[in-house]
Motif scaffolding. Sequence first.
Motif, PDB file in Angstrom:
ATOM      1  N   SER A 173       4.126  59.310  41.116  1.00 29.28           N
ATOM      2  CA  SER A 173       3.615  58.830  39.727  1.00 29.28           C
ATOM      3  C   SER A 173       4.608  59.411  38.812  1.00 29.28           C
ATOM      4  O   SER A 173       5.396  60.194  39.190  1.00 29.28           O
ATOM      5  CB  SER A 173       2.375  59.294  39.488  1.00 29.28           C
ATOM      6  OG  SER A 173       2.263  60.867  39.408  1.00 29.28           O
ATOM      7  N   LYS A 175       3.979  61.638  36.520  1.00 34.20           N
ATOM      8  CA  LYS A 175       3.592  63.095  36.399  1.00 34.20           C
ATOM      9  C   LYS A 175       4.192  63.856  37.524  1.00 34.20           C
ATOM     10  O   LYS A 175       5.023  64.845  37.399  1.00 34.20           O
ATOM     11  CB  LYS A 175       2.207  63.177  36.441  1.00 34.20           C
ATOM     12  CG  LYS A 175       1.692  64.729  36.215  1.00 34.20           C
ATOM     13  CD  LYS A 175       0.222  64.876  35.989  1.00 34.20           C
ATOM     14  CE  LYS A 175      -0.249  66.150  35.952  1.00 34.20           C
ATOM     15  NZ  LYS A 175       0.078  66.928  37.230  1.00 34.20           N
ATOM     16  N   SER A 176       4.343  63.150  38.795  1.00 36.06           N
ATOM     17  CA  SER A 176       4.824  63.838  40.015  1.00 36.06           C
ATOM     18  C   SER A 176       6.304  63.992  39.829  1.00 36.06           C
ATOM     19  O   SER A 176       6.909  64.775  40.219  1.00 36.06           O
ATOM     20  CB  SER A 176       4.410  63.018  41.414  1.00 36.06           C
ATOM     21  OG  SER A 176       2.930  63.017  41.501  1.00 36.06           O
ATOM     22  N   ILE A 207       8.446  53.956  34.983  1.00 40.31           N
ATOM     23  CA  ILE A 207       7.820  55.365  35.377  1.00 40.31           C
ATOM     24  C   ILE A 207       8.928  56.578  35.045  1.00 40.31           C
ATOM     25  O   ILE A 207       8.338  57.589  34.497  1.00 40.31           O
ATOM     26  CB  ILE A 207       7.637  55.248  36.907  1.00 40.31           C
ATOM     27  CG1 ILE A 207       6.566  54.131  37.103  1.00 40.31           C
ATOM     28  CG2 ILE A 207       7.176  56.617  37.459  1.00 40.31           C
ATOM     29  CD1 ILE A 207       6.154  53.832  38.426  1.00 40.31           C
ATOM     30  N   LYS A 601      -2.757  57.867  39.912  1.00 46.55           N
ATOM     31  CA  LYS A 601      -1.747  57.906  38.443  1.00 46.55           C
ATOM     32  C   LYS A 601      -1.201  59.462  38.466  1.00 46.55           C
ATOM     33  O   LYS A 601      -0.078  59.499  37.924  1.00 46.55           O
ATOM     34  CB  LYS A 601      -2.696  57.639  37.329  1.00 46.55           C
ATOM     35  CG  LYS A 601      -1.941  57.843  35.937  1.00 46.55           C
ATOM     36  CD  LYS A 601      -2.872  57.197  34.885  1.00 46.55           C
ATOM     37  CE  LYS A 601      -1.986  57.458  33.438  1.00 46.55           C
ATOM     38  NZ  LYS A 601      -2.174  58.737  33.117  1.00 46.55           N
ATOM     39  N   GLU A 602      -2.095  60.426  38.659  1.00 47.18           N
ATOM     40  CA  GLU A 602      -1.604  61.733  38.495  1.00 47.18           C
ATOM     41  C   GLU A 602      -0.552  62.308  39.647  1.00 47.18           C
ATOM     42  O   GLU A 602       0.392  62.863  39.486  1.00 47.18           O
ATOM     43  CB  GLU A 602      -2.785  62.617  38.639  1.00 47.18           C
ATOM     44  CG  GLU A 602      -3.689  62.871  37.436  1.00 47.18           C
ATOM     45  CD  GLU A 602      -3.082  63.270  36.343  1.00 47.18           C
ATOM     46  OE1 GLU A 602      -2.915  64.601  36.163  1.00 47.18           O
ATOM     47  OE2 GLU A 602      -2.678  62.706  35.437  1.00 47.18           O
ATOM     48  N   GLY A 604       0.100  59.725  43.013  1.00 50.88           N
ATOM     49  CA  GLY A 604       0.722  58.636  43.626  1.00 50.88           C
ATOM     50  C   GLY A 604      -0.603  57.870  44.382  1.00 50.88           C
ATOM     51  O   GLY A 604      -1.369  58.510  44.873  1.00 50.88           O
TER      52      GLY A 604
END
Length: 660
Positions: A173, A175-176, A207, A601-602, A604
């Motif tokens: 994601s 965030k990651s 992304i 989402k946070e 993957g």
Amino acid sequence: MTSMELPPQKQRSFEPTAEAQSGANISGMAAYRELASQAERDYEGFWAGLAREALEWRKPFGKVLDESNAPFYKWFEDGELNASYNCLDRHVAAGHGDRVAIVFEADDGTVTRVTYAQMLSRVSRLANALKRRGIQRGDRVVIYMPMSIEGIAAMQACARIGATHSVVFGGFSAKSLHERIVDVGAVAVITADEQVRGGKTLPLKQIADDALAMGGCDAVKTTIVYRRTGGYVAWRESRDCWLHEIVENEPDVCEPEWVGAEHPLFILYTSGSTGKPKGVQHSTAGYLLWAAQTMKWTFDWKREDVFWCTADIGWITGHTYIAYGPLALGATQVVFEGVPTYPNAGRFWKMIGDHRVSLFYTAPTAIRSLIKAAEADANVHPARHDLSSLRIIGTVGEPINPEAWMWYHRHVGGERCPVVDTWWQTETGGHMIAPMPGATPTVPGSCTLPLPGIMAAVVDETGQDVPDGQGGILVVKRPWPSMIRTVWGDPERFVKSYYPQELGGALYLAGDGAVRDKDTAYFTITGRIDDVLNVSGHRLGTMEIESALVAHELVAEAAVVGRPDETTGEAVVAFVVLKRARPQGEEAEQLAKALRDWVGKEIGPIAKPKEIRFGDNLPKTRSGKIMRRLLRSLAKGEAITQDTSTLENPDILNQLGQAR
């Protein structure tokens, strides 16, 4: 983890066939034992000989191993070389420029072939373009790419100019991705407009934009975009540039940046038992040496072989056995963009036949899913395809259960191909315990014996060897060239994670449990001993998933454990306490789906819990500690037989056990 007596291995043993032994790089157990004995007699001399044979050095090394600052070991430190030169230039210089380096098959079946001379030209032009944008030796570049020739070229181009790459799996994601960009201090990101897998697209550039917009990414001055689909992308002129445009007018010659043997080749993030991923830092020489050497030993590589590793370059397997190991030898390899089940579950078998693959390397998860598919539909069974080109088949990422091993052996290997079940990790750089196909008798479910030079052992919680037949903790007793050098930016975490004082501070802690057979001394991996799950061969930290769940506005508390899963090896099971009343029925199902999507989402999609159970509380001791061993039993559907007298709320076990 307590030691336990385990029954001896009763599975069949498969001796290497005469065909497998004939002309093998290591033929027969006597040859294996002689190599292992050489390493024990003269450890430094053994590794020095391999390094001089496998790699081309700009400046030869004098010192082999520096143990003065253990466990921050250094190998071949005063030598200089370049990884990209070793993977490309030297093969072209030796007259092999016309040899096919990569046979790339796209998701839709389109095939592209690239020779070593063409690959060198691509890499050199991109390397020049990176330098033109101010990227230089020691800078970090994040690569967020689909499986592609361009992704491999990006890794090689970074290595060519001495920049350190950090590849992030294209399924992670924003965030990651953001966490990794910030932690590594990246100055550039290389990505694509979209990724194509299984007929579906994923907007990688979008992304990446979302990740860069999260803040703390000021060091990123350049985003390079590979046009894969031509899909729409937002554009920032001051930062973004098309890959095809920036390389167009660059010269196809780029002098390699000669770096010290210990120069960081790459940083690859892997889950640990805390919430923050660990940036595993690998050196140039030691890593490249083992990538090449294990290709020769574990896969018995020959010049005429066609090698295919089905991993993604976002994982260590894709680094060692796609981007570096095969190229270091001058091998021809297949690289695949898609998934094994598209357009149907016969895709792998068809590709093996189409490209005459002789060495095939995939994950037990893929094998188990393809077994299911073949049982449901005879049209996608391996028997429908010509697999006669196969010589050796291997597995990677997790232990393979004996039933899947036997199916693989029979239906893919035709009962003639040795099965190499390989144990290794992101941190080890390459294979550690694995059969040598021309030497080692194989046993379904066992990764067999350590490779020569690898001093593996099974110990108890104090670091003392346990008798063969007893379970314990897997360790490596001596440093080896391809080992992790440190955790990027956190040397204390490196020492604590891998060389804990509880084991005496001198043993490398793998984090896996193992047992060694009484009769054969073969190793069998029994699973993780820490709070890390192995889902489809991907390591996921339980705390990372718990942190993602608790970040949701409705979640008060969460505990994550694993349970065995016949397809993925382990499945993620989450026990969740909400900030409001416990949901029931359809409401619980809807909320569970919402939380799974949230985790996707946070972190993957690979981290999504397979099951979420809601409770009024979690099983805790009176001091507030969550008793995860009880949750593991609940997740498996087992009766609770352990002592629960220290629980503050024993009734919660009934509630969580029924909440399925």
